[in-house]
Design a protein around this motif. Structure first.
Motif, short mmCIF file in Angstrom:
data_model
loop_
_atom_site.label_atom_id
_atom_site.label_comp_id
_atom_site.label_asym_id
_atom_site.label_seq_id
_atom_site.Cartn_x
_atom_site.Cartn_y
_atom_site.Cartn_z
N THR A 33 -10.75 -1.09 3.83
CA THR A 33 -9.48 -1.41 4.50
C THR A 33 -8.98 -2.78 4.07
N ALA A 34 -9.89 -3.71 3.83
CA ALA A 34 -9.48 -5.03 3.34
C ALA A 34 -8.86 -4.91 1.95
N LEU A 36 -7.32 -2.31 0.72
CA LEU A 36 -6.01 -1.67 0.87
C LEU A 36 -4.97 -2.66 1.40
N ARG A 37 -5.38 -3.54 2.30
CA ARG A 37 -4.46 -4.58 2.79
C ARG A 37 -4.09 -5.54 1.66
N THR A 38 -5.06 -5.87 0.82
CA THR A 38 -4.78 -6.74 -0.34
C THR A 38 -3.82 -6.04 -1.29
N GLN A 40 -1.61 -3.81 -0.55
CA GLN A 40 -0.29 -3.84 0.09
C GLN A 40 0.37 -5.20 -0.06
N SER A 41 -0.36 -6.24 0.25
CA SER A 41 0.17 -7.60 0.17
C SER A 41 0.62 -7.95 -1.24
N THR A 54 2.29 3.04 3.17
CA THR A 54 1.54 3.78 4.18
C THR A 54 0.19 4.21 3.63
N ALA A 66 -2.80 5.87 -0.41
CA ALA A 66 -1.82 4.82 -0.13
C ALA A 66 -0.54 5.19 -0.87
#
Length: 88
Positions: A33-34, A36-38, A40-41, A54, A66
């Motif tokens: 999840t980290a 995937l957040r990276t 996204q960012s 998403t 994603a």
């Protein structure tokens, strides 16, 4: 063609999103999840992608997909360049 043009003007469409598929023992685990957040960012801050971003996870938590909104129309050189751009 005039009708088509009016429909496009009334209901503008965008490019389909790029899909990033992640497979892991548990895609809901903190490291995944980290990551995937990276993703996204970095994608959104690069200017090469746009919201929405998403993530969908299968019921067994082994696959995440994603969806990243593309700039351009999805098939033009702008979109292709966005996909070819290396991460920062």
């Amino acid at each position: 063609m005039q009708t088509y043009a009016r429909i496009q003007q009334a209901f503008p469409g965008g490019a389909g999103p790029a899909k990033v598929v992640v497979e892991a023992r548990d895609v809901t685990a903190a490291p995944v999840t980290a990551a995937l957040r990276t993703l996204q960012s970095q994608a959104l801050s690069s200017g090469q992608a746009r919201a929405p971003f998403t993530v969908e996870v299968n019921s067994s938590h082994t696959v995440a997909v994603a969806s990243v909104g593309l700039i351009g129309n999805g098939t033009d050189s702008v979109s292709i360049h966005a996909l070819d751009r290396p991460p920062p």
